[in-house]
Design an enzyme around this catalytic site. Structure first.
Site, short mmCIF file in Angstrom:
data_model
loop_
_atom_site.label_atom_id
_atom_site.label_comp_id
_atom_site.label_asym_id
_atom_site.label_seq_id
_atom_site.Cartn_x
_atom_site.Cartn_y
_atom_site.Cartn_z
N GLY A 1 0.80 -1.22 0.00
CA GLY A 1 0.00 0.00 0.00
C GLY A 1 0.83 1.27 0.00
O GLY A 1 1.96 1.30 -0.47
N LEU B 1 -4.14 -5.95 -4.68
CA LEU B 1 -3.17 -4.87 -4.61
C LEU B 1 -1.82 -5.36 -4.10
O LEU B 1 -1.73 -5.94 -3.01
CB LEU B 1 -3.69 -3.74 -3.71
CG LEU B 1 -2.76 -2.54 -3.53
CD1 LEU B 1 -2.56 -1.83 -4.87
CD2 LEU B 1 -3.33 -1.58 -2.50
N ASP B 2 -0.77 -5.13 -4.90
CA ASP B 2 0.62 -5.43 -4.51
C ASP B 2 0.83 -6.90 -4.19
O ASP B 2 1.70 -7.25 -3.38
CB ASP B 2 1.05 -4.56 -3.32
CG ASP B 2 1.07 -3.08 -3.65
OD1 ASP B 2 1.23 -2.74 -4.83
OD2 ASP B 2 0.91 -2.27 -2.72
N GLU B 3 0.06 -7.79 -4.80
CA GLU B 3 0.20 -9.22 -4.52
C GLU B 3 0.41 -10.05 -5.78
O GLU B 3 0.34 -11.27 -5.75
CB GLU B 3 -1.02 -9.73 -3.75
CG GLU B 3 -1.15 -9.16 -2.35
CD GLU B 3 -2.22 -9.86 -1.52
OE1 GLU B 3 -2.70 -10.92 -1.96
OE2 GLU B 3 -2.56 -9.34 -0.45
#
Length: 295
Positions: free
Chosen positions: A213, A239-241
């Protein structure tokens, strides 16, 4: 599936192609493709492979040359497609002599964009960068200095759907193969992420899966970390994975302020993103579920 790009068009012959695939690990995979190549007069000049014992999946990347091909290229492609169907391959065959078409999305930060454009112009990045998209106009002068079209597409919470529709138009207009989010400080919609699966790379200024994040350097500073890093990964709705391609780190100590961490991080981010884009464009990255195999 045919597409175009090259690791280094000066190294390989004009009739060279890159093949990469994954399939269930089974008897006959190696003899299947190598036997077909031998029968058709195809010479393999580079090869690497890996078998994942957890997923029981075989991965391969090779460069092959067709200057001694003894049947028409269309016939060879048809025979390989039949073999691929029998072995349940997910594969790509692309000529080495051309590059993928890449669009770069930016906001206000330009350090990743600078690195990508510098490597592209010098010939170190095997890509054809065709456009820069920005939700702010700060990077317009840089893009235009490199002779690239700059698309200024402002975005707000209320205009997100419309703005993404405009971005889609740019990707179609420029026939883009890969979208690179070079510190593009916006979260793509789930729908766009799904449409670009395996074709969009993001740089996150943190060593994922930690500090996801916003403001990851501030999060890291508060935890007193001894290394900072950056992660280049494929974009997914989570998100961001997304599957990780490249990670870079740098050791720090208690004397480093959060502001210094941010500045040090710019170099790490640029290095990781350029490396990830290069590996993707060389067709060395093969998805393995939520992981990647780099050949």
């Amino acid at each position: 599936m045919m597409s175009l790009y090259s690791q280094d068009a000066q190294v390989h012959k004009p009739g060279a192609y890159i093949l990469s695939f994954r399939c269930p690990d089974q008897l006959g995979v190696v003899s299947g493709y190598s036997g077909l190549f031998y029968e058709c007069g195809v010479n393999i000049s580079e090869i690497s492979n890996y078998t994942d014992p957890v997923t029981n999946t075989f991965f391969l990347r090779c460069v092959f040359e067709t200057d001694a091909l003894n049947i028409p290229l269309e016939a060879f492609s048809a025979r390989f497609a039949t073999l691929a169907d029998r072995l349940q391959m997910v594969y790509q065959i692309r000529p080495v002599s051309a590059f993928p078409r890449v669009a770069i999305a930016v906001s206000r930060y330009d350090h990743c964009l600078v690195s990508l454009l510098t490597k592209w112009r010098s010939g170190a990045l095997p890509a054809e960068i065709v456009a820069v998209v920005g939700n702010h106009a700060d990077c317009r002068p840089l893009a235009e200095w490199y002779g690239l079209p700059f698309y200024h597409l402002p975005i707000t919470a209320e205009t997100k759907t419309q703005q993404e529709a405009q971005m889609r138009e740019v990707l179609v207009e420029q026939n883009v193969d890969l979208l690179v989010l070079a510190r593009y400080m916006q979260i793509l919609s789930d729908e766009l992420c799904k449409d670009l699966e395996g074709r969009a790379i993001n740089i996150h200024h943190s060593f994922l899966p930690g500090f996801k994040g916003a403001r990851p350097y501030h999060q890291a500073y508060e935890r007193g970390v001894k290394v900072i890093g950056a992660t280049a990964h494929y974009v997914t709705p989570d998100l961001d994975e997304g599957p990780i391609i490249v990670q870079e780190v740098r050791p720090i100590d208690h004397e480093i302020s959060v502001e210094q961490m941010v500045h040090l991080g710019h170099d790490i981010e640029s290095t990781a993103l350029c490396q990830a884009v290069r590996l993707h464009c060389e067709q060395r990255v093969i998805l393995n579920g939520q992981r990647t195999v780099i050949l």
